[in-house]
Design a protein around this motif. Sequence first.
Motif, PDB file in Angstrom:
ATOM      1  N   SER A 129      51.979 -16.453  14.988  1.00  0.00           N
ATOM      2  CA  SER A 129      52.530 -16.254  16.268  1.00  0.00           C
ATOM      3  C   SER A 129      51.330 -15.127  17.186  1.00  0.00           C
ATOM      4  O   SER A 129      50.445 -14.645  16.332  1.00  0.00           O
ATOM      5  N   SER A 130      51.546 -15.047  18.364  1.00  0.00           N
ATOM      6  CA  SER A 130      50.728 -14.275  19.125  1.00  0.00           C
ATOM      7  C   SER A 130      50.665 -12.970  18.917  1.00  0.00           C
ATOM      8  O   SER A 130      51.756 -12.365  18.539  1.00  0.00           O
ATOM      9  N   THR A 157      53.194 -10.722  21.129  1.00  0.00           N
ATOM     10  CA  THR A 157      54.661 -10.701  20.582  1.00  0.00           C
ATOM     11  C   THR A 157      54.763  -9.453  19.637  1.00  0.00           C
ATOM     12  O   THR A 157      55.663  -8.721  19.972  1.00  0.00           O
ATOM     13  N   GLN A 189      54.409  -6.189  21.748  1.00  0.00           N
ATOM     14  CA  GLN A 189      55.729  -6.069  22.657  1.00  0.00           C
ATOM     15  C   GLN A 189      56.794  -5.578  21.776  1.00  0.00           C
ATOM     16  O   GLN A 189      57.765  -4.681  22.228  1.00  0.00           O
ATOM     17  N   LEU A 234      63.345 -10.186  15.571  1.00  0.00           N
ATOM     18  CA  LEU A 234      63.677 -10.380  17.041  1.00  0.00           C
ATOM     19  C   LEU A 234      65.321 -10.682  17.151  1.00  0.00           C
ATOM     20  O   LEU A 234      66.061 -10.032  17.987  1.00  0.00           O
TER      21      LEU A 234
END
Length: 567
Positions: free
Chosen positions: A467-468, A471, A474, A561
Motif C-alpha cells: 500500500s502507498s 495512506t 494520512q 480504516l
Amino acid sequence: MANERIGEQLVKNALITTEQLLDAQKAQKVSGIRLGSQLVKLGHITEEQLVEFLGRQYRLPAIILKSLSPDPEIVKLIPINVVQKYHAIPFDRNGSTLKVAMTDPTNIFAVDDLKFLTGYSIEVYVTSEDSLKWAIDHFYDQSASLDDALSSMEEGAGSVEVAMEGDEIAVGDLEKEADQAPVIKLVNLTLVDAIKKGASDIHIEPYEKFMRIRYRLDGMLIEAMKPPVRLKNALVSRLKIMAKLDIAERRLPQDGRIKLKVQGGKEVEFRVSVLPTLYGEKVVLRILDKSNLQLDMTKLGFEEEALARFKEAIYKPWGMVLVTGPTGSGKTTTLYSALSELNKIDRNISTAEDPVEFNLPGVNQVQMHEEIGLTFASSLRSFLRQDPDIILVGEIRDFETAEIGIKAALTGHLVLSTLHTNDAPSTINRLLNMGIEPFLVASSVNLIVAQRLARKVCPQCKTRDDSSVETLHQMGMDLETAQKAECVTGKGCPACGNTGYKGRIALYEVMPVTEAVRELILMGASASEIKNQAISQGMKTLRQSGLTKILDGTTSVAEILRTTMAD
C-alpha cells in the motif's frame, strides 16, 4: 496416560512451568476443553511440542494432521460418526494396514471396532485433540450433509404451507411441522456448522419471497444458505421448542436459551432472540462457546503500557473502571478477563448482567429481570448489603444506576461497568449528560477504556501489501516509520473462507483519569480538550493502537480504516 496427569508430566519434562499449568487449569474450568488444548490455546506450548510429547509418552509414532492431504478414498473407510465417536481418523494406507491417528490410543475397543469395520489391520498414531478437530473439518465434506438436509426438506415440503397474513396456525400444526425429521436435521446441522466455522451469531431471516440464514464470522455477516421459504414456520418453531419458548405466540418478541453438547462432550450455549417482522419471525442466536472465551489479558490485544495502566486501575481498592464501545466490540470479554485476574479467595465479587453470558466459578452472577423489578439499580443496592469488594454492573444505562455505582466507588468498592460511547474521553460527557455532578465523576472514575475489534490477517494466506506510504501517513503514522513499514494483507484461502482474515484482536484506548484530567472535568472541559490532555500524558488512541497492529503484521491497513476514525 490419564488426561489429568498430562499437565504433571509436561512440568516434569520441563515443557511448561508449574505457573503455566495452574494458569491453564484455571482457564480450563471455564472453557471445559482438554488440558493439552488449553495449554496450546494459551501459548504455553506449541501444537508440535504437545504431539511430540504425546508420542513419547505413549511410545507410538506421533502425527500432526494439518500437514497432510490424504486420499479421499482412504478417509471414506471410516464414516464421520465413527471418527467422532472414537476420536480416530484414517490418513494413509500401506497394503492391508490402515494408518489411524487417535487422541486416546489406549482405547483397545475402538481399535478392534475399526479393524472389524474396515477389514484392515490398524496401525495407531497419536495426535492432539486440536489436530483431530482440524482434520475432521478439512478431510470430511460436511457441507454435503447440509445440502442433503435441504434437499429432503424440499422433497417433503408438500405438506407444509406458510400461512398468509391474517391466517391462524394451530399450535398442534406448528409442533407437527417442527418435529419433522428433515427440519430437526437441518436445525441441528446449522447450529453445529456455525460452531465449527467459528461464528459468533446466526441470523435466520424471513422475507416475502425468500428466506436466508447468515453467520457472523469475525464481525462480518456472510450468507450460509437459503432454505425454502415455505418452511420458515417449521424452522422457527423448532428453535422455539429447543429454547423452551411459546410457539403459539408469534406477535411479541421472545428470548430464551439453548444448550447443546457437541463433539468431545463440549457444551455450547445459544442465546435466542425471536423478533416478529413483516413476513414472519426473525431469529438471532448468539453462540456462547466457553472454549473460545479468552480470559488471558496478555492475549486480548493490549499494548504493554496500556495493559500496565489497566492492571494498575483494577488493582486499586476502590474507584470505577469503565469499558466503552459499541455492541459486539468485546467489552464483556475485557471485563471477564479483569474479573478472572481479580478472582481470589479473599475477595467477594458480585455481578449484575443482562444477560449472563458465561459462568465464572467463584463469582456471584445475577441475571437481570426487568419485568419483575430486578434491574441494575435494584441489584446494585442489594450488592451493597452483601459485603462486596468488587462489583460489576453489565451496563450503565440511566442516572439511577450511574449514581449508585459512583457512590459505591466512592465508599470503598471497586466498580467495573460498560457504557456505549465512541471513545474514552467522550465517556465523561456521557456521564455528565446523565445528570451526574462533575465533582462525583472526577473523584470516582479511575480509568476509562474504549475498544474495537479488528480482524486478524489469516496466517495461512498472509502476503505483503505494498500500500502507498501516503495512506499510512494520512492515518497518522510519521513519514519515516511509514516508509519502513512492511504491511500485510490476506489473499484468501479455504482456511479463512477466502476472506483473507481469521480471528479478531482488540484495539484499546486506555485513559487514566489523572489529576490534570480531573481538573478539566471540574472546569467543564469538552471531550476534545480532555482527549488532547490524555494524549499528552501518553494515551494511545484507537487509531494509534490500530497502527501498532499494522506494524506488527497482525492486521491490514484496510481493516484499521474500517474499524477506527481519524484522530
